[in-house]
Every structure is written in C-alpha cells, then in structure tokens.
Design an enzyme around this catalytic site. Structure first.
Site, PDB file in Angstrom:
ATOM      1  N   GLY A   1       0.790  -1.232   0.000  1.00  0.00           N
ATOM      2  CA  GLY A   1       0.000   0.000   0.000  1.00  0.00           C
ATOM      3  C   GLY A   1       0.819   1.279   0.000  1.00  0.00           C
ATOM      4  O   GLY A   1       0.504   2.237  -0.708  1.00  0.00           O
ATOM      5  N   HIS A   2       1.902   1.284   0.803  1.00  0.00           N
ATOM      6  CA  HIS A   2       2.561   2.576   1.027  1.00  0.00           C
ATOM      7  C   HIS A   2       3.375   3.069  -0.163  1.00  0.00           C
ATOM      8  O   HIS A   2       3.923   4.170  -0.138  1.00  0.00           O
ATOM      9  CB  HIS A   2       3.384   2.567   2.320  1.00  0.00           C
ATOM     10  CG  HIS A   2       4.644   1.756   2.305  1.00  0.00           C
ATOM     11  ND1 HIS A   2       5.888   2.334   2.275  1.00  0.00           N
ATOM     12  CD2 HIS A   2       4.854   0.425   2.345  1.00  0.00           C
ATOM     13  CE1 HIS A   2       6.813   1.387   2.313  1.00  0.00           C
ATOM     14  NE2 HIS A   2       6.210   0.213   2.346  1.00  0.00           N
TER      15      HIS A   2
ATOM     16  N   CYS B   1      23.248   0.760   3.642  1.00  0.00           N
ATOM     17  CA  CYS B   1      23.550   1.347   4.940  1.00  0.00           C
ATOM     18  C   CYS B   1      22.671   0.788   6.040  1.00  0.00           C
ATOM     19  O   CYS B   1      23.014   0.855   7.206  1.00  0.00           O
ATOM     20  CB  CYS B   1      23.432   2.867   4.886  1.00  0.00           C
ATOM     21  SG  CYS B   1      22.033   3.435   3.984  1.00  0.00           S
TER      22      CYS B   1
HETATM   23  N1  PLP Z   1       9.486  -5.395  -2.666  1.00  0.00           N
HETATM   24  C1  PLP Z   1       9.966  -4.268  -3.211  1.00  0.00           C
HETATM   25  C2  PLP Z   1      10.408  -4.285  -4.641  1.00  0.00           C
HETATM   26  C3  PLP Z   1      10.043  -3.098  -2.462  1.00  0.00           C
HETATM   27  O1  PLP Z   1      10.529  -1.982  -3.010  1.00  0.00           O
HETATM   28  C4  PLP Z   1       9.603  -3.119  -1.106  1.00  0.00           C
HETATM   29  C5  PLP Z   1       9.720  -1.924  -0.264  1.00  0.00           C
HETATM   30  O2  PLP Z   1      10.623  -1.126  -0.431  1.00  0.00           O
HETATM   31  C6  PLP Z   1       9.093  -4.324  -0.592  1.00  0.00           C
HETATM   32  C7  PLP Z   1       9.044  -5.435  -1.405  1.00  0.00           C
HETATM   33  C8  PLP Z   1       8.606  -4.420   0.819  1.00  0.00           C
HETATM   34  O3  PLP Z   1       7.338  -3.819   0.962  1.00  0.00           O
HETATM   35  P1  PLP Z   1       6.828  -3.449   2.423  1.00  0.00           P
HETATM   36  O4  PLP Z   1       7.602  -2.252   2.865  1.00  0.00           O
HETATM   37  O5  PLP Z   1       5.372  -3.164   2.262  1.00  0.00           O
HETATM   38  O6  PLP Z   1       7.066  -4.641   3.283  1.00  0.00           O
END
Ligand code: PLP
Length: 403
Positions: free
Chosen positions: A203-204, A328
């Site tokens: 979602g975010h 990092c």
């Molecule tokens: N997969 C990818 C390609 C992402 O960019 C991210 C978050 O940066 C995630 C998975 C993980 O998502 P979440 O932060 O909702 O766990």
C-alpha cells in the site's frame, strides 16, 4: 532543523498518503469499527467495505476479487507466496530468483538456502540491470518449485519481462511469483490472460498507508497460508482484518487505476528533466539502468569519486530527500547488491543516488536539485581522496556522461 518546504524525491521508499485515502479510512476508526467476522449487522456492514476494497485492488490488477488476499505489507506477501509454493511442492527443492530482488524475496531464499535442503539459482543481470530469459530457461530443472522475479527493481526502476518469464514457467509446470511492489500503479498490470500465479503489492508505495499489502493468487493455484489462526480471508490469511487500512488500499488502488496513464507521463517528464539537468551540469555521472526499460518515476544516478551518503546529507541540509544505493541499513557502506550485480565500477557505485517521483512532485522540486547538486558534488570531489586519480576498478560504463 526547521525546513520551509520538503522536496521529497524518495517515493520508491514510501509515498504520501493521498487525502482521498485518509478521508475514506477515517470512519473505520470512529464509526464503522465492527469486526467483519461478527454475525451482527454492524460487522456485516464493515464486511461490505472489505468487498469493495478487494474489488478495487482486483480492478487495478485485472484480476478477480476472489484472487486477492490482504496482508500486512509487501514483505508478508513475498514470504507467503514463496513459502506457499514450496509447501505445495514438498519434493521440489530448487528455487529460481534474480540477484537483484528486494530483501523481501532475497532473504526468504537465503533462509531456505541456509537450511541446506534448498538450492537457489540467482539469475544474473547485464550492465543495464536486465535479466536474460535464456539464462532462466537454462536454470529450470525437474526440482524447481517456484520462479520469483520482480516486476520492476526498486533501486534502478528497471522493468523485467515477467509476462514472458511466467509463460516459460507455465510451459514447465512451475509456479511463478512476481514482486510487483514497485511496478503497481506506475505501469499497467493486467493479469486477465497472464500466466503469473502470484503477485505481491504494498500500500505505502501507492499513496495508501504503511502496513498494508495484498497478494494476488490466481484461481486454481495450490496455496497454503503463511499465518495460521482464524478463518479470515477464506482461510488464506488469519488475523482480524486491518479494516481502515484495507479500505485505504482499496481507495489508493482506485485512484491509481484512474490516473495511471496521466500520472506516468507527468512523473516521466519530471524524471527526464532532472536526468538531463544533472547530466548537463555535472561531469562524470552515470545513469544506472539508463539503457533499459525503466519505471517512469525512477532515476538512479552515480557520481564518480564521491560517497552517496555524503551527497544525501548535503541534499538533506537543503531540504531535499532522496536515497542512496548503499546497504547502509545493514551497517555497511558497501554499494548495493543491485549495482554490484550490474558490475557498476566501484568508483561510481559508491556515489549512487536514487531520485524517485510521485504525482505530488513539481518542476520546482527538479529545479531545486539542479540548483543545489552541482555545488555539492564539486565540494565533495575537492575533498575526495580519489578525485584526482584514476578509477580504482574496471570501467564497464555504458550510459556514462563525461564532458
Ligand atoms: N518489494 C519491493 C520491490 C520493495 O521496493 C519493497 C519496499 O521497499 C518491498 C518489497 C517491501 O514492501 P513493504 O515495505 O510493504 O514490506
């Protein structure tokens, strides 16, 4: 440190929650707080809104509502997909993924690999960050349980040919999962006639809150839940539903579907302006993945002989937020695994910055970076111990701009 205005160019890390999303969620904290599993009418009303959210997410993906389950995040969706696939195929002990996945996929694979019972093939990428489908075909064997390939890379924005990869998987009767966390809402996704079996979203990254995600599970796919407990999500994901956030994700999905085309060309224009502006004003830069098909909002760019973290600190002083390619978070200043896999020379890889746009950015944001960045790089190069010397490592640059 008080800043007048934040220039937020880190939208691949997270996005602002859209006002429409906040409005949609609000009643579910205060008035419509029933549990959707309750028998009474108050719970039943809430269930109706879950159904609407599911339909909205399904529409964004060209899926059927019953093919969507809600999760707590993209990471949970990734774990669920991979662990479900290996449970469905207990005799198969081989997984194929890429060397440039997000840790949400990579660390599940590494965990299984460390148990010694699983063998993982990490597909390589070329210097533009692209995978090779012939390498995928060659990696498949009779033990392969699942192929998991991200739709678009979070650091470079490079887009992978997941539809073709899924066809290859299907032709060998192997489950195919894609982490579409970065691709969703940025490029069209239509699963109607697709061979993709499972797809993760978060979602975010699409203007819904942090802590909500979804997993698409194609009808007929063998599936076993990751979280065990109650019967929620038709037994596919236990735990009382996070109703306000699910409703928020539904609204964000509807907005993304409605505005996708318009927003894509808007952010691409801003991204391209920034890319050109940097190349014009700063020497010895390299656009990582610049020769590949990329998400319209992402720019990963390296500045030779400077540290990405130092650039970020100086940018942050000016109210500009971006991110660096270094790992990092793991306490190391090594270049990211993505840039290393692309064989970006270390003198460039250490100085990588990711700028990522959303519809809330403006031309003024781009102008602010183009105004501040040349001076920052100049200052850092003056104090860099390597600036006068030759590159320490190879020079495998393709889209490299030296004036
Ligand atoms: N997969 C990818 C390609 C992402 O960019 C991210 C978050 O940066 C995630 C998975 C993980 O998502 P979440 O932060 O909702 O766990």
């Amino acid at each position: 440190m008080k800043k007048e205005k934040v220039v937020y160019l880190d939208n691949n890390a997270t996005t602002k929650v859209a006002e429409e999303v906040v409005c949609e969620m609000q009643p579910f904290f205060t008035e419509l707080y029933g549990n959707p599993s309750s028998m009474h009418y108050f719970g039943g009303r809430v269930q109706e809104y879950l159904d609407i959210a599911r339909l909205r997410v399904a529409n964004l993906l060209g899926a059927k509502p019953e093919e969507i389950i809600f999760t707590s995040c993209g990471t949970e969706s990734d774990s669920t997909a991979i662990l479900s696939a290996i449970k469905a195929n207990p005799e198969k002990k081989h997984i194929i993924t890429t060397s440039v996945e997000h840790p949400g996929v990579l660390n599940v694979c590494k965990y299984l690999e460390s148990s010694k019972s699983y063998k993982i093939t990490y597909l390589s990428v070329d210097k533009e960050g692209r995978i090779n489908l012939d390498e995928l075909k060659g990696a498949i064997n009779e033990h392969t349980a699942i192929i998991s390939i991200m739709w678009a890379n979070n650091e470079t924005g490079v887009i992978f040919p997941v539809e073709e990869a899924a066809k290859i998987a299907a032709s060998r009767n192997i489950l195919f999962h894609t982490d579409a966390v970065q691709a969703t809402g940025k490029i069209p996704i239509d699963l109607k006639n697709s061979k993709i079996d499972m797809l993760s979203i978060s979602g975010h990254k699409i203007h819904a809150p942090k802590g909500i995600g979804a997993l698409y599970i194609k009808k007929g796919t063998m599936f076993s839940p990751f979280l065990l407990g109650g019967h929620q999500e038709k037994g596919r994901r236990a735990g009382t539903e996070n109703v306000p956030y699910i409703v928020g994700l539904g609204m964000a999905a509807e907005l993304a579907e409605k505005n996708l085309k318009k927003e894509n060309s808007y952010v691409k224009k801003l991204r391209d302006k920034l890319e050109k502006g940097i190349i014009k004003t700063i020497e010895n830069v390299r656009v990582n993945g610049g020769g590949a098909e990329r998400l319209p909002n992402s720019l990963n760019i390296s500045f030779e002989y400077v540290e990405g973290e130092s650039i970020l600190i100086f940018l942050s002083e000016k109210g500009i937020c971006a991110s660096s390619g270094s790992a990092c978070t793991s306490g190391s200043l090594d270049p990211s695994h993505v840039l290393l896999a692309m064989r970006v020379p270390l003198t460039f890889a250490h100085g990588s910055i990711r700028f990522s746009f959303s519809v809330y950015n403006t031309e003024e944001d781009v102008d602010a970076v183009i105004k501040e960045l040349p001076e920052i790089i100049k200052k850092l190069r003056v104090i860099s111990p390597f600036a006068e010397g030759k590159p320490l490592f190879g020079e495998e640059c393709s889209v490299e701009h030296k004036h």
